[in-house]
Scaffold this active site. Structure first.
Site, short mmCIF file in Angstrom:
data_model
loop_
_atom_site.label_atom_id
_atom_site.label_comp_id
_atom_site.label_asym_id
_atom_site.label_seq_id
_atom_site.Cartn_x
_atom_site.Cartn_y
_atom_site.Cartn_z
N ARG A 1 0.87 -1.19 0.00
CA ARG A 1 0.00 0.00 0.00
C ARG A 1 0.90 1.23 0.00
NH1 ARG A 1 -2.42 3.67 3.49
NH2 ARG A 1 -4.61 4.13 3.11
N SER B 1 -12.58 -3.63 3.31
CA SER B 1 -12.70 -2.84 4.54
C SER B 1 -14.17 -2.68 4.89
CB SER B 1 -12.12 -1.44 4.34
OG SER B 1 -10.77 -1.52 3.96
N LYS C 1 -3.97 7.43 8.12
CA LYS C 1 -4.91 7.56 6.99
C LYS C 1 -5.82 8.73 7.33
CE LYS C 1 -8.05 4.49 4.35
NZ LYS C 1 -9.21 5.25 4.05
N1 TZP Z 1 -7.33 1.76 6.96
C1 TZP Z 1 -8.03 2.07 8.04
S1 TZP Z 1 -7.07 2.76 9.24
C2 TZP Z 1 -5.68 2.61 8.29
C3 TZP Z 1 -6.01 2.05 7.07
C4 TZP Z 1 -5.10 1.78 5.97
C5 TZP Z 1 -4.34 3.07 8.74
C6 TZP Z 1 -3.68 2.10 9.65
O1 TZP Z 1 -2.43 2.59 10.02
P1 TZP Z 1 -1.94 2.62 11.53
O2 TZP Z 1 -0.63 3.37 11.48
O3 TZP Z 1 -1.74 1.20 11.95
O4 TZP Z 1 -2.99 3.35 12.32
#
Ligand code: TZP
Ligand code: MG
Length: 212
Positions: free
Chosen positions: A39, A108, A137
């Protein structure tokens, strides 16, 4: 088809502080990560493929899964094990037509309705989150948290990967609450010793699962 479970690392080069993707990936795999999701939102398609080739080689050697975020075409080109889709990406059925039955499709989800729909459409696992507010995100949905995770666990039999703001301290509790795996970005790289951090996550997930 291999089941998704355990420690699921998501790549994001923005947080590697000078370490290469290869180096970080090597530590993750040595530490027991079972799945890596490619990603990298800022890479063009060629660059993404190049990064993916490194991951494909390393995950294959380690017996881990490679999942590609959003891009079904890139997943096919890389011979990845599957894709991870958002609610606004290619619908599951369309992705399934391209990928066939042999590959993993994850999506998701943020509530029971989306989780049930994912099961109906033939998803192989669901992401559930965010567990906590996260700065990684920017366009996340409101926090689903452990309470939301429990509700979704009751509603569907699909493997559940919890995501979003997950820290090492949360891992055991989330696994005990029904997460089959944990997807983590920052929590897996904001350590001096990434290998040790991965190992600690794996142990915490195992402890949580034993409490179920
Ligand atoms: N999708 C929902 S939250 C997220 C994604 C890709 C980010 C997760 O990153 P982190 O640093 O583990 O909070
Ligand atoms: Mg997406």
């Amino acid at each position: 088809m291999k089941q998704i479970h355990g420690l699921y690392a998501i790549t994001d080069r923005r947080f590697y502080r000078g370490r290469s993707l290869e180096e970080v990936t090597g530590d993750w795999l040595a530490g027991g990560v079972t799945c890596i999701q490619l990603r990298e939102k800022d890479l063009n398609t060629r660059e993404l493929l190049e990064a993916g080739r490194v991951l494909r080689r390393m995950t294959r050697e380690a017996g881990a899964l490679l999942i590609v975020n959003d891009r079904v075409d890139v997943a096919v080109a890389l011979e990845a094990d599957g894709v991870h889709l958002g609610q606004e990406d290619l619908p599951i059925r369309a992705a399934r037509e391209i990928l066939g039955e042999g590959r993993i499709i994850g999506i998701s989800t943020h509530n029971v309705e989306e989780a049930r729909e994912a099961a109906i459409q033939g998803a192989n696992y669901i992401g559930v989150g965010p567990m906590r507010a996260t700065a990684t995100k920017t366009d996340t949905k409101p926090v689903v948290g452990i309470a939301g995770l429990r509700r979704i666990r009751q509603a569907v039999d699909l493997p559940i990967i919890a995501i979003g703001g997950i820290r090492l301290e949360d891992a055991e509790e989330l696994a005990a609450a029904g997460a089959d795996g944990l997807a983590v970005i920052r929590g897996l790289v904001d350590a001096e010793d990434i290998l040790e951090r991965a190992k600690a996550f794996v142990q915490a997930i195992l402890r949580g699962r034993q409490r179920r």
